[in-house]
Design an enzyme around this catalytic site. Structure first.
Site, mmCIF file in Angstrom:
data_model
loop_
_atom_site.group_PDB
_atom_site.id
_atom_site.type_symbol
_atom_site.label_atom_id
_atom_site.label_comp_id
_atom_site.label_asym_id
_atom_site.label_seq_id
_atom_site.Cartn_x
_atom_site.Cartn_y
_atom_site.Cartn_z
ATOM 1 C CG HIS A 228 -2.017 0.903 1.435
ATOM 2 N ND1 HIS A 228 -2.583 1.669 0.106
ATOM 3 C CD2 HIS A 228 -2.885 1.061 2.262
ATOM 4 C CE1 HIS A 228 -3.564 2.437 0.564
ATOM 5 N NE2 HIS A 228 -3.789 2.271 2.034
ATOM 6 C CG HIS A 267 -4.151 0.395 -8.378
ATOM 7 N ND1 HIS A 267 -5.648 0.226 -7.955
ATOM 8 C CD2 HIS A 267 -3.783 1.328 -7.652
ATOM 9 C CE1 HIS A 267 -5.921 1.114 -7.036
ATOM 10 N NE2 HIS A 267 -4.605 1.660 -6.836
ATOM 11 C CG ASP A 324 2.812 4.280 -3.923
ATOM 12 O OD1 ASP A 324 2.745 5.280 -3.175
ATOM 13 O OD2 ASP A 324 1.902 3.126 -3.894
#
Ligand code: COA
Length: 399
Positions: A228, A267, A324
């Site tokens: 995460h 994802h 990210d």
């Protein structure tokens, strides 16, 4: 199947819609992200404070509302001396996400709105807690970083905006406008993302009628994981380990051969690229050019391109780039220490968690039974046909 009513999916809840929300829409098929109906590409032009207002107060503030709102947040930035004293007790090698998670209940103990167990928390009080948490997260992180670096915490500057004040408290000097704008936009992009793991964790805790701080502490814990929010630091560690572009193809192949995840890619909801990555990539590129050291951006772009090609060849499937991936090089260009990348994510996401806690506890979307309570299917042993025979401790034998 023995019991027709029981469906065990073991899918990590992928593709299962478990609640309504009015806060955020993630359209994974088309790569669209909206906060309360606004496209993320448009919100990227707004300040973090405007977006916090949108998430918590459900509309974008008017110009004359924004200034008092900013002042209200700024007035809540300082953290109690007892919390600063507690931060001094953590080892210098403590993980900053652990420190942040520990600080949340400490802040709760100083919150005037949760002083009495018997007192019901009103929506207005929950909003005040949300403001305090949003305002204080940067102070906690900056103060801990200063303490672990052997310097004193810097007091918040009430005249600075949220992003500028964070950089000021972290580094002890006025930040450049470019850095402020980059962090401000990054905070906007990370502020909210529907029922992601940490928000679900926060909502689940909130569904028990636990207070805002208890729910937010759960969110911090969930965000810390490498799959995460922890992924941004992992991306930077990968870039630093690689050092240069020449080893990229071998590296990607080796990681996939070993069955390891490539951080910043893939994802659970997006089938196509995460729209936030498409905003962050040019920001990283621009900062790379500005600092005269474009290679962290260039290496990232090469890894993305190479991984996508190799993934397609191997699995006949596309792997999207996620939020990210380019935030890593972006934060690195801004001289944010790598272990503070995920805390910076938390500084942004606390607004989303708080909005969801309020929605969970005070409605706003469709009604649902109180308290999340999924079921599980027991697949363990009974040590016999029905149940295990309990043998008292003194008679228990090995094997
Ligand atoms: C985010 C994540 C957990 C989603 O996982 P998921 O929902 O299982 O993803 P998918 O179902 O789309 O995965 C399909 C396949 O791609 C693989 N895959 C997905 N992301 C991958 C990655 N980053 N690196 C290598 N393989 C990946 C899966 O292992 C799976 O392979 P399989 O079909 O052989 O089992 C996963 O993509 C991941 O671990 N990414 C890296 C961590 C990261 O960047 N996290 C931040 C997310 S915002």
């Amino acid at each position: 199947m023995e019991n027709d009513c029981k469906i065990t999916l073991n899918t990590g809840l992928r593709g299962i819609t478990i609640a309504n929300t009015r806060i955020c829409e993630v359209d994974g098929k088309n790569g669209r992200l909206l906060y309360r109906g606004y496209m993320i590409q448009d919100l990227a032009r707004a300040s973090y404070e405007e977006v916090v207002h949108l998430l918590l107060h459900e509309y974008l503030p008017l110009a004359e509302e924004l200034q008092p709102f900013r002042a209200r947040l700024a007035a809540e930035r300082a953290i109690p001396p007892a919390v600063i004293a507690a931060l001094r007790t953590f080892p210098a090698k403590a993980l900053p996400m652990d420190v942040l998670q520990a600080a949340v209940p400490m802040l709760a103990t100083h919150d005037p709105d949760i002083a009495e167990l018997s007192k019901e928390i009103s929506k207005e009080a929950a909003l005040r807690m949300a403001h305090r948490l949003v305002a204080k997260f940067p102070t906690v992180i900056a103060a801990y970083h200063r303490i672990r670096s052997g310097t004193d915490p810097v007091a918040p500057a009430p005249d600075l905006g949220h992003a500028a004040n964070f950089l000021f408290m972290l580094n002890g000097r006025m930040p450049e406008d470019t850095a402020v704008r980059a962090i401000d936009t990054a905070l906007v992009l990370h502020a909210e993302h529907a029922f992601n793991a940490s928000t679900f964790a926060a909502r689940e805790v909130a569904s028990t009628q636990a207070h805002m701080y208890a729910a937010v502490a759960a969110g911090v814990g969930s965000l810390s994981g490498a799959l995460h929010g922890g992924a941004n630091a992992k991306v930077m560690q990968m870039l630093l380990k690689l050092g240069g572009s020449e080893k990229v193809v071998d590296f990607v192949n080796a990681e996939l051969d070993a069955g390891r995840k490539l951080f910043g890619l893939g994802h659970a909801v997006y089938d196509v690229d995460d729209p936030r990555a498409h905003i962050l990539a040019p920001m990283s590129k621009a900062l790379g050019e500005r600092t005269g050291d474009p290679h962290w951006y260039e290496m990232s772009a090469l890894i993305e391109k190479t991984a996508k090609e190799i993934f397609r060849k191997r699995k006949n499937a596309d792997i999207p780039v996620n939020v990210d991936f380019y935030s890593a090089s972006l934060y690195y260009y801004l001289n944010i220490p790598v272990d503070l990348f995920t805390p910076v994510f938390a500084i942004a996401r606390v607004a989303g968690w708080a909005a969801h806690v309020i929605e969970e506890q005070f409605g706003g979307a469709a009604a649902k039974p109180v308290l999340y309570r999924p079921e599980s299917e027991y697949v363990g042993d009974y040590c016999g046909p029905e149940v295990c025979e309990f043998v008292p401790l003194e008679k228990r034998k090995k094997g």
